[in-house]
Design an enzyme around this catalytic site. Sequence first.
Site, PDB file in Angstrom:
ATOM      1  N   ASN A 121       0.836  -1.208   0.000  1.00  0.00           N
ATOM      2  CA  ASN A 121       0.000   0.000   0.000  1.00  0.00           C
ATOM      3  C   ASN A 121       0.865   1.250   0.000  1.00  0.00           C
ATOM      4  O   ASN A 121       1.946   1.281   0.584  1.00  0.00           O
ATOM      5  CB  ASN A 121      -0.959  -0.011   1.201  1.00  0.00           C
ATOM      6  CG  ASN A 121      -0.396   0.700   2.406  1.00  0.00           C
ATOM      7  OD1 ASN A 121      -0.468   1.934   2.507  1.00  0.00           O
ATOM      8  ND2 ASN A 121       0.214  -0.054   3.314  1.00  0.00           N
ATOM      9  N   PHE A 125      -1.679   8.355   4.122  1.00  0.00           N
ATOM     10  CA  PHE A 125      -2.435   9.011   5.207  1.00  0.00           C
ATOM     11  C   PHE A 125      -3.705   9.706   4.704  1.00  0.00           C
ATOM     12  O   PHE A 125      -3.968  10.868   5.036  1.00  0.00           O
ATOM     13  CB  PHE A 125      -1.565  10.048   5.950  1.00  0.00           C
ATOM     14  CG  PHE A 125      -0.420   9.479   6.743  1.00  0.00           C
ATOM     15  CD1 PHE A 125      -0.289   8.124   6.979  1.00  0.00           C
ATOM     16  CD2 PHE A 125       0.546  10.337   7.277  1.00  0.00           C
ATOM     17  CE1 PHE A 125       0.781   7.612   7.718  1.00  0.00           C
ATOM     18  CE2 PHE A 125       1.606   9.835   8.026  1.00  0.00           C
ATOM     19  CZ  PHE A 125       1.718   8.486   8.233  1.00  0.00           C
ATOM     20  N   LYS A 229       5.743   4.011  17.051  1.00  0.00           N
ATOM     21  CA  LYS A 229       5.645   2.912  16.072  1.00  0.00           C
ATOM     22  C   LYS A 229       6.819   2.984  15.112  1.00  0.00           C
ATOM     23  O   LYS A 229       7.011   4.001  14.431  1.00  0.00           O
ATOM     24  CB  LYS A 229       4.321   2.985  15.311  1.00  0.00           C
ATOM     25  CG  LYS A 229       4.156   1.791  14.358  1.00  0.00           C
ATOM     26  CD  LYS A 229       2.750   1.680  13.840  1.00  0.00           C
ATOM     27  CE  LYS A 229       2.615   0.508  12.890  1.00  0.00           C
ATOM     28  NZ  LYS A 229       1.273   0.405  12.326  1.00  0.00           N
TER      29      LYS A 229
HETATM   30  C1  LIG Z   1      -3.646  -0.655   3.581  1.00  0.00           C
HETATM   31  C2  LIG Z   1      -2.790  -0.402   4.788  1.00  0.00           C
HETATM   32  C3  LIG Z   1      -2.774   0.856   5.358  1.00  0.00           C
HETATM   33  C4  LIG Z   1      -1.977   1.117   6.476  1.00  0.00           C
HETATM   34  N1  LIG Z   1      -2.008   2.361   7.029  1.00  0.00           N
HETATM   35  C5  LIG Z   1      -1.279   2.602   8.148  1.00  0.00           C
HETATM   36  C6  LIG Z   1      -1.323   3.879   8.761  1.00  0.00           C
HETATM   37  O1  LIG Z   1      -2.044   4.781   8.337  1.00  0.00           O
HETATM   38  N2  LIG Z   1      -0.540   4.078   9.862  1.00  0.00           N
HETATM   39  C7  LIG Z   1       0.255   3.091  10.403  1.00  0.00           C
HETATM   40  O2  LIG Z   1       0.916   3.327  11.411  1.00  0.00           O
HETATM   41  N3  LIG Z   1       0.299   1.862   9.838  1.00  0.00           N
HETATM   42  C8  LIG Z   1      -0.446   1.599   8.743  1.00  0.00           C
HETATM   43  N4  LIG Z   1      -0.410   0.351   8.167  1.00  0.00           N
HETATM   44  C9  LIG Z   1       0.505  -0.678   8.728  1.00  0.00           C
HETATM   45  C10 LIG Z   1      -0.217  -1.643   9.669  1.00  0.00           C
HETATM   46  O3  LIG Z   1      -0.732  -0.969  10.794  1.00  0.00           O
HETATM   47  C11 LIG Z   1       0.747  -2.768  10.139  1.00  0.00           C
HETATM   48  O4  LIG Z   1       1.789  -2.176  10.886  1.00  0.00           O
HETATM   49  C12 LIG Z   1       1.354  -3.540   8.970  1.00  0.00           C
HETATM   50  O5  LIG Z   1       0.403  -3.754   7.958  1.00  0.00           O
HETATM   51  C13 LIG Z   1       1.927  -4.900   9.400  1.00  0.00           C
HETATM   52  O6  LIG Z   1       0.920  -5.729   9.942  1.00  0.00           O
HETATM   53  P1  LIG Z   1       0.156  -6.889   9.087  1.00  0.00           P
HETATM   54  O7  LIG Z   1       1.233  -7.726   8.430  1.00  0.00           O
HETATM   55  O8  LIG Z   1      -0.657  -7.642  10.108  1.00  0.00           O
HETATM   56  O9  LIG Z   1      -0.694  -6.189   8.093  1.00  0.00           O
HETATM   57  C14 LIG Z   1      -1.185   0.082   7.043  1.00  0.00           C
HETATM   58  C15 LIG Z   1      -1.214  -1.192   6.456  1.00  0.00           C
HETATM   59  C16 LIG Z   1      -2.001  -1.446   5.354  1.00  0.00           C
HETATM   60  C17 LIG Z   1      -2.007  -2.829   4.759  1.00  0.00           C
END
Ligand SMILES: Cc1cc2nc3c(=O)[nH]c(=O)nc-3n(C[C@H](O)[C@H](O)[C@H](O)COP(=O)(O)O)c2cc1C
Length: 356
Positions: A121, A125, A229
Amino acid sequence: LSFFYLLSCRLWRLIKFFLFLMSAETAHRFVLFFLRKQNHRLQRNRRVPQIPEVHKRSLWGQFYSNPVGLAAGFDKGEVLVPVLFELGFGFIEIGTVTPRPQEGNQRPRLFRLKEYQALINRMGFNNPGAQAVAQRLRNVPQRVGPLWLNIGKNKDTPLSAATDDYVSAMQTLYLVADAFVINVSSPNTLGLRNLQSATLLSPLLENLRAEAHSLAQKFGVAERPLLLKISPDIADDDLPDIVILAKKFNFNGIIATNTTITRPVSHHLCHEEGGFSGPALRPRSYEVLRSLRALIESDRSLTLVSVGGITSTEDIRERLTVGASLVELYTHLIYRGPESVKLLLQQLKNAKIKSA
Ligand SMILES: Cc1cc2nc3c(=O)[nH]c(=O)nc-3n(C[C@H](O)[C@H](O)[C@H](O)COP(=O)(O)O)c2cc1C
Protein backbone atom coordinates in the site's frame (compact mmCIF):
# COMPACT_ATOMS: atom_id res chain seq x y z
CA LEU A 1 -30.36 -11.55 7.67
CA SER A 2 -27.71 -9.76 9.63
CA PHE A 3 -24.17 -9.32 8.44
CA PHE A 4 -22.81 -11.42 11.28
CA TYR A 5 -25.36 -14.18 10.67
CA LEU A 6 -24.19 -14.38 7.06
CA LEU A 7 -20.60 -14.64 8.21
CA SER A 8 -21.30 -17.27 10.80
CA CYS A 9 -23.00 -19.28 8.02
CA ARG A 10 -19.56 -19.43 6.41
CA LEU A 11 -20.64 -17.35 3.45
CA TRP A 12 -17.42 -15.44 3.84
CA ARG A 13 -15.73 -17.45 1.07
CA LEU A 14 -18.44 -16.42 -1.37
CA ILE A 15 -18.37 -12.79 -0.21
CA LYS A 16 -14.59 -12.79 -0.50
CA PHE A 17 -14.81 -14.17 -4.04
CA PHE A 18 -16.87 -11.14 -5.10
CA LEU A 19 -14.78 -8.70 -3.08
CA PHE A 20 -11.59 -9.97 -4.69
CA LEU A 21 -13.09 -9.35 -8.14
CA MET A 22 -12.99 -5.66 -7.25
CA SER A 23 -9.86 -3.57 -6.93
CA ALA A 24 -8.36 -3.75 -3.44
CA GLU A 25 -9.42 -0.23 -2.54
CA THR A 26 -12.97 -0.56 -3.91
CA ALA A 27 -13.37 -3.75 -1.88
CA HIS A 28 -12.09 -1.92 1.20
CA ARG A 29 -14.59 0.90 0.68
CA PHE A 30 -17.39 -1.60 0.13
CA VAL A 31 -16.55 -3.37 3.40
CA LEU A 32 -16.37 -0.05 5.24
CA PHE A 33 -19.81 0.84 3.87
CA PHE A 34 -21.18 -2.44 5.19
CA LEU A 35 -19.48 -2.04 8.55
CA ARG A 36 -20.84 1.50 8.84
CA LYS A 37 -24.39 0.19 8.49
CA GLN A 38 -23.74 -2.48 11.12
CA ASN A 39 -22.13 0.11 13.33
CA HIS A 40 -25.29 2.23 13.35
CA ARG A 41 -27.36 -0.83 14.17
CA LEU A 42 -25.08 -1.84 17.05
CA GLN A 43 -24.99 1.72 18.38
CA ARG A 44 -28.79 1.82 18.41
CA ASN A 45 -29.02 -1.51 20.17
CA ARG A 46 -26.19 -0.63 22.57
CA ARG A 47 -25.14 -4.24 22.53
CA VAL A 48 -22.08 -5.35 24.45
CA PRO A 49 -20.17 -7.80 22.22
CA GLN A 50 -19.70 -11.36 23.37
CA ILE A 51 -15.96 -11.74 23.17
CA PRO A 52 -14.25 -14.77 24.69
CA GLU A 53 -12.24 -13.28 27.51
CA VAL A 54 -8.89 -14.95 26.98
CA HIS A 55 -5.72 -13.60 28.42
CA LYS A 56 -7.27 -10.45 29.84
CA ARG A 57 -4.80 -7.86 30.91
CA SER A 58 -4.58 -4.51 32.52
CA LEU A 59 -2.14 -1.91 31.20
CA TRP A 60 -1.74 1.67 32.32
CA GLY A 61 -4.91 1.27 34.35
CA GLN A 62 -6.85 0.23 31.24
CA PHE A 63 -8.67 -3.07 30.74
CA TYR A 64 -7.88 -5.22 27.68
CA SER A 65 -10.32 -8.10 27.21
CA ASN A 66 -7.71 -9.87 25.05
CA PRO A 67 -4.27 -9.01 23.65
CA VAL A 68 -5.19 -8.88 19.93
CA GLY A 69 -5.72 -5.41 18.50
CA LEU A 70 -6.56 -3.99 15.09
CA ALA A 71 -3.46 -2.32 13.62
CA ALA A 72 -3.58 1.21 12.20
CA GLY A 73 -4.71 1.80 8.64
CA PHE A 74 -7.97 -0.16 8.51
CA ASP A 75 -9.99 2.53 10.25
CA LYS A 76 -8.29 5.76 9.29
CA GLY A 77 -10.85 7.91 11.04
CA GLU A 78 -14.28 6.50 10.17
CA VAL A 79 -14.49 5.46 13.83
CA LEU A 80 -16.31 2.19 13.27
CA VAL A 81 -16.82 1.52 16.95
CA PRO A 82 -18.44 -0.69 18.23
CA VAL A 83 -18.59 -2.85 15.09
CA LEU A 84 -14.81 -3.43 15.03
CA PHE A 85 -14.89 -4.62 18.64
CA GLU A 86 -17.69 -6.96 17.58
CA LEU A 87 -15.12 -8.75 15.39
CA GLY A 88 -13.31 -9.76 18.58
CA PHE A 89 -10.49 -7.24 18.93
CA GLY A 90 -9.32 -6.33 22.43
CA PHE A 91 -8.42 -2.81 21.31
CA ILE A 92 -8.56 -0.71 18.16
CA GLU A 93 -5.92 1.60 16.72
CA ILE A 94 -7.47 4.38 14.65
CA GLY A 95 -5.42 6.36 12.12
CA THR A 96 -3.03 7.54 11.01
CA VAL A 97 -4.80 10.85 11.66
CA THR A 98 -3.15 14.12 10.62
CA PRO A 99 -4.08 17.60 11.94
CA ARG A 100 -5.72 18.60 8.66
CA PRO A 101 -7.77 16.31 6.39
CA GLN A 102 -5.98 14.94 3.33
CA GLU A 103 -6.81 12.83 0.30
CA GLY A 104 -3.74 10.63 0.27
CA ASN A 105 -1.93 9.46 -2.84
CA GLN A 106 -3.45 8.92 -6.26
CA ARG A 107 -5.10 5.60 -7.02
CA PRO A 108 -4.28 2.82 -7.53
CA ARG A 109 -2.48 2.75 -4.20
CA LEU A 110 -3.38 -0.62 -2.71
CA PHE A 111 -2.38 -3.95 -4.26
CA ARG A 112 -3.06 -7.59 -3.39
CA LEU A 113 -0.34 -10.19 -3.77
CA LYS A 114 -2.77 -13.07 -3.36
CA GLU A 115 -0.23 -15.86 -3.72
CA TYR A 116 1.50 -14.56 -0.60
CA GLN A 117 -1.61 -13.29 1.26
CA ALA A 118 0.22 -9.96 1.22
CA LEU A 119 -0.53 -6.31 0.43
CA ILE A 120 1.46 -3.39 -0.89
CA ASN A 121 0.00 0.00 0.00
CA ARG A 122 0.95 3.59 -0.62
CA MET A 123 -2.23 5.16 0.74
CA GLY A 124 -0.41 8.23 2.06
CA PHE A 125 -2.44 9.01 5.21
CA ASN A 126 -5.84 9.57 3.59
CA ASN A 127 -7.95 10.68 6.56
CA PRO A 128 -10.66 13.18 7.54
CA GLY A 129 -8.37 15.19 9.86
CA ALA A 130 -8.13 15.40 13.64
CA GLN A 131 -11.17 17.68 14.20
CA ALA A 132 -13.55 15.37 12.34
CA VAL A 133 -12.17 12.26 14.05
CA ALA A 134 -12.47 13.89 17.49
CA GLN A 135 -16.11 14.75 16.75
CA ARG A 136 -16.87 11.19 15.63
CA LEU A 137 -15.22 9.79 18.74
CA ARG A 138 -17.26 12.10 20.95
CA ASN A 139 -20.38 10.63 19.36
CA VAL A 140 -19.47 7.03 20.22
CA PRO A 141 -22.17 6.17 22.74
CA GLN A 142 -20.28 3.48 24.58
CA ARG A 143 -16.60 2.66 25.10
CA VAL A 144 -16.29 -1.09 24.60
CA GLY A 145 -12.51 -1.24 24.83
CA PRO A 146 -9.40 0.93 24.53
CA LEU A 147 -9.12 3.17 21.48
CA TRP A 148 -5.64 4.19 20.43
CA LEU A 149 -5.08 7.17 18.18
CA ASN A 150 -2.22 6.90 15.70
CA ILE A 151 -1.05 10.38 14.70
CA GLY A 152 1.20 11.69 11.94
CA LYS A 153 2.12 14.79 10.00
CA ASN A 154 0.40 16.22 6.93
CA LYS A 155 2.11 15.62 3.61
CA ASP A 156 2.72 19.34 2.97
CA THR A 157 4.22 20.02 6.40
CA PRO A 158 8.00 20.22 6.13
CA LEU A 159 9.95 17.81 8.28
CA SER A 160 11.34 20.75 10.25
CA ALA A 161 7.80 21.57 11.43
CA ALA A 162 6.70 17.96 11.97
CA THR A 163 6.58 18.31 15.77
CA ASP A 164 3.90 21.02 15.44
CA ASP A 165 1.67 18.62 13.51
CA TYR A 166 2.00 15.82 16.06
CA VAL A 167 1.37 18.25 18.91
CA SER A 168 -1.64 19.76 17.15
CA ALA A 169 -3.19 16.33 16.47
CA MET A 170 -2.60 15.32 20.08
CA GLN A 171 -4.22 18.49 21.41
CA THR A 172 -7.33 17.97 19.29
CA LEU A 173 -7.68 14.29 20.15
CA TYR A 174 -6.45 14.23 23.74
CA LEU A 175 -9.73 13.70 25.54
CA VAL A 176 -11.07 11.09 23.13
CA ALA A 177 -7.98 8.84 22.99
CA ASP A 178 -7.00 6.14 25.46
CA ALA A 179 -3.42 6.16 24.12
CA PHE A 180 -1.41 7.82 21.37
CA VAL A 181 0.75 6.11 18.78
CA ILE A 182 3.42 8.32 17.28
CA ASN A 183 3.87 7.12 13.73
CA VAL A 184 7.36 7.85 12.43
CA SER A 185 7.53 4.74 10.28
CA SER A 186 5.12 4.98 7.36
CA PRO A 187 7.00 4.69 4.06
CA ASN A 188 4.33 6.64 2.18
CA THR A 189 4.93 10.16 3.47
CA LEU A 190 8.15 11.52 2.06
CA GLY A 191 10.89 11.81 4.69
CA LEU A 192 8.68 10.68 7.60
CA ARG A 193 10.93 7.78 8.52
CA ASN A 194 13.87 10.20 8.95
CA LEU A 195 12.15 11.16 12.20
CA GLN A 196 13.46 7.86 13.56
CA SER A 197 17.02 9.21 13.55
CA ALA A 198 18.18 10.17 17.06
CA THR A 199 18.70 13.85 16.21
CA LEU A 200 15.13 14.32 14.98
CA LEU A 201 13.49 11.80 17.29
CA SER A 202 14.81 13.29 20.50
CA PRO A 203 13.09 16.72 20.26
CA LEU A 204 9.92 15.10 18.88
CA LEU A 205 9.56 12.72 21.82
CA GLU A 206 10.53 15.39 24.33
CA ASN A 207 7.89 17.81 23.03
CA LEU A 208 5.18 15.18 22.87
CA ARG A 209 5.82 13.97 26.40
CA ALA A 210 5.75 17.55 27.71
CA GLU A 211 2.53 18.25 25.79
CA ALA A 212 0.84 15.07 27.05
CA HIS A 213 1.77 16.09 30.58
CA SER A 214 0.41 19.62 30.32
CA LEU A 215 -2.79 18.49 28.55
CA ALA A 216 -3.46 15.96 31.31
CA GLN A 217 -3.04 18.71 33.90
CA LYS A 218 -5.12 21.20 31.95
CA PHE A 219 -8.05 18.78 31.59
CA GLY A 220 -7.58 17.12 34.97
CA VAL A 221 -7.39 13.63 33.44
CA ALA A 222 -4.94 10.73 33.59
CA GLU A 223 -1.89 11.23 31.37
CA ARG A 224 -2.40 9.25 28.17
CA PRO A 225 0.17 6.53 27.39
CA LEU A 226 2.46 7.32 24.45
CA LEU A 227 3.77 4.63 22.11
CA LEU A 228 6.24 4.92 19.26
CA LYS A 229 5.64 2.91 16.07
CA ILE A 230 8.81 1.92 14.25
CA SER A 231 9.74 0.52 10.85
CA PRO A 232 11.03 -2.99 10.17
CA ASP A 233 13.61 -1.40 7.86
CA ILE A 234 15.39 0.34 10.69
CA ALA A 235 19.01 -0.81 11.00
CA ASP A 236 19.68 -3.05 14.00
CA ASP A 237 22.40 -0.61 15.07
CA ASP A 238 19.80 2.17 15.40
CA LEU A 239 17.53 0.26 17.79
CA PRO A 240 19.53 1.06 20.96
CA ASP A 241 19.07 4.82 20.40
CA ILE A 242 15.32 4.34 19.93
CA VAL A 243 15.08 2.48 23.24
CA ILE A 244 17.27 5.03 25.06
CA LEU A 245 15.15 7.94 23.82
CA ALA A 246 11.84 6.20 24.51
CA LYS A 247 12.97 5.59 28.07
CA LYS A 248 14.46 9.05 28.50
CA PHE A 249 11.18 10.73 27.61
CA ASN A 250 9.05 8.26 29.57
CA PHE A 251 7.34 6.73 26.57
CA ASN A 252 5.09 3.84 27.58
CA GLY A 253 5.67 1.51 24.67
CA ILE A 254 7.06 0.68 21.26
CA ILE A 255 5.02 -0.83 18.42
CA ALA A 256 7.10 -2.95 16.05
CA THR A 257 6.56 -2.90 13.15
CA ASN A 258 5.03 -0.92 10.31
CA THR A 259 5.16 -2.15 6.68
CA THR A 260 8.48 -2.70 4.89
CA ILE A 261 9.83 -1.10 1.74
CA THR A 262 11.79 -4.30 1.08
CA ARG A 263 10.18 -7.04 -0.97
CA PRO A 264 10.56 -10.32 0.91
CA VAL A 265 8.84 -12.23 -1.94
CA SER A 266 9.12 -12.23 -5.69
CA HIS A 267 5.91 -11.17 -7.47
CA HIS A 268 4.98 -9.17 -10.56
CA LEU A 269 3.54 -6.38 -8.34
CA CYS A 270 6.74 -5.97 -6.31
CA HIS A 271 7.79 -2.98 -8.41
CA GLU A 272 4.82 -1.01 -7.02
CA GLU A 273 6.00 1.58 -4.52
CA GLY A 274 4.76 1.38 -0.96
CA GLY A 275 4.83 -0.68 2.20
CA PHE A 276 4.61 -4.47 2.11
CA SER A 277 2.58 -6.33 4.76
CA GLY A 278 1.50 -9.91 5.40
CA PRO A 279 3.09 -13.23 6.43
CA ALA A 280 6.41 -12.58 4.68
CA LEU A 281 6.96 -9.67 7.07
CA ARG A 282 6.83 -12.09 10.01
CA PRO A 283 10.58 -12.93 10.32
CA ARG A 284 11.72 -9.30 10.40
CA SER A 285 8.93 -8.15 12.69
CA TYR A 286 9.78 -11.00 15.07
CA GLU A 287 13.49 -10.20 14.89
CA VAL A 288 12.90 -6.53 15.78
CA LEU A 289 10.72 -7.59 18.71
CA ARG A 290 13.45 -9.91 20.02
CA SER A 291 16.09 -7.19 19.70
CA LEU A 292 13.90 -4.67 21.52
CA ARG A 293 13.21 -7.14 24.31
CA ALA A 294 16.94 -7.77 24.71
CA LEU A 295 17.64 -4.03 24.81
CA ILE A 296 14.91 -3.31 27.32
CA GLU A 297 15.90 -6.32 29.43
CA SER A 298 13.81 -6.64 32.52
CA ASP A 299 12.66 -3.00 32.58
CA ARG A 300 8.89 -3.29 32.35
CA SER A 301 8.19 0.42 32.00
CA LEU A 302 8.35 0.07 28.22
CA THR A 303 5.55 -2.12 26.86
CA LEU A 304 6.15 -3.91 23.56
CA VAL A 305 3.41 -4.33 20.98
CA SER A 306 4.16 -6.69 18.11
CA VAL A 307 2.63 -6.36 14.63
CA GLY A 308 3.63 -7.66 11.22
CA GLY A 309 2.69 -10.91 9.54
CA ILE A 310 0.57 -12.36 12.33
CA THR A 311 -1.75 -15.02 10.91
CA SER A 312 -2.03 -17.77 13.52
CA THR A 313 -2.36 -18.56 17.20
CA GLU A 314 1.20 -19.86 17.01
CA ASP A 315 2.37 -16.42 15.84
CA ILE A 316 0.53 -14.72 18.70
CA ARG A 317 1.84 -17.21 21.24
CA GLU A 318 5.39 -16.72 19.95
CA ARG A 319 5.22 -12.91 20.17
CA LEU A 320 3.74 -12.94 23.65
CA THR A 321 6.32 -15.46 24.82
CA VAL A 322 9.21 -13.40 23.48
CA GLY A 323 8.01 -10.35 25.36
CA ALA A 324 5.18 -8.52 23.62
CA SER A 325 2.32 -7.58 25.93
CA LEU A 326 -0.09 -7.04 23.05
CA VAL A 327 -0.19 -7.89 19.34
CA GLU A 328 -1.94 -6.33 16.36
CA LEU A 329 -2.85 -7.44 12.86
CA TYR A 330 -4.30 -6.03 9.67
CA THR A 331 -3.50 -8.01 6.49
CA HIS A 332 -4.75 -11.31 7.95
CA LEU A 333 -8.18 -9.72 8.40
CA ILE A 334 -8.31 -8.81 4.70
CA TYR A 335 -7.54 -12.36 3.54
CA ARG A 336 -9.33 -14.38 6.21
CA GLY A 337 -12.35 -12.21 6.83
CA PRO A 338 -14.31 -10.94 9.80
CA GLU A 339 -14.47 -14.29 11.56
CA SER A 340 -10.69 -14.60 11.64
CA VAL A 341 -10.08 -12.76 14.91
CA LYS A 342 -12.64 -14.76 16.86
CA LEU A 343 -11.13 -17.97 15.46
CA LEU A 344 -7.67 -16.94 16.62
CA LEU A 345 -9.06 -16.07 20.04
CA GLN A 346 -10.84 -19.39 20.38
CA GLN A 347 -7.60 -21.25 19.69
CA LEU A 348 -5.61 -18.88 21.88
CA LYS A 349 -7.87 -19.81 24.76
CA ASN A 350 -6.27 -23.23 24.90
CA ALA A 351 -2.70 -22.09 24.22
CA LYS A 352 -0.39 -21.92 27.20
CA ILE A 353 1.63 -18.72 27.10
CA LYS A 354 4.82 -18.39 29.04
CA SER A 355 5.57 -14.70 29.54
CA ALA A 356 9.14 -13.65 28.81
C1 LIG B 1 -3.65 -0.65 3.58
C2 LIG B 1 -2.79 -0.40 4.79
C3 LIG B 1 -2.77 0.86 5.36
C4 LIG B 1 -1.98 1.12 6.48
N1 LIG B 1 -2.01 2.36 7.03
C5 LIG B 1 -1.28 2.60 8.15
C6 LIG B 1 -1.32 3.88 8.76
O1 LIG B 1 -2.04 4.78 8.34
N2 LIG B 1 -0.54 4.08 9.86
C7 LIG B 1 0.25 3.09 10.40
O2 LIG B 1 0.92 3.33 11.41
N3 LIG B 1 0.30 1.86 9.84
C8 LIG B 1 -0.45 1.60 8.74
N4 LIG B 1 -0.41 0.35 8.17
C9 LIG B 1 0.50 -0.68 8.73
C10 LIG B 1 -0.22 -1.64 9.67
O3 LIG B 1 -0.73 -0.97 10.79
C11 LIG B 1 0.75 -2.77 10.14
O4 LIG B 1 1.79 -2.18 10.89
C12 LIG B 1 1.35 -3.54 8.97
O5 LIG B 1 0.40 -3.75 7.96
C13 LIG B 1 1.93 -4.90 9.40
O6 LIG B 1 0.92 -5.73 9.94
P1 LIG B 1 0.16 -6.89 9.09
O7 LIG B 1 1.23 -7.73 8.43
O8 LIG B 1 -0.66 -7.64 10.11
O9 LIG B 1 -0.69 -6.19 8.09
C14 LIG B 1 -1.19 0.08 7.04
C15 LIG B 1 -1.21 -1.19 6.46
C16 LIG B 1 -2.00 -1.45 5.35
C17 LIG B 1 -2.01 -2.83 4.76
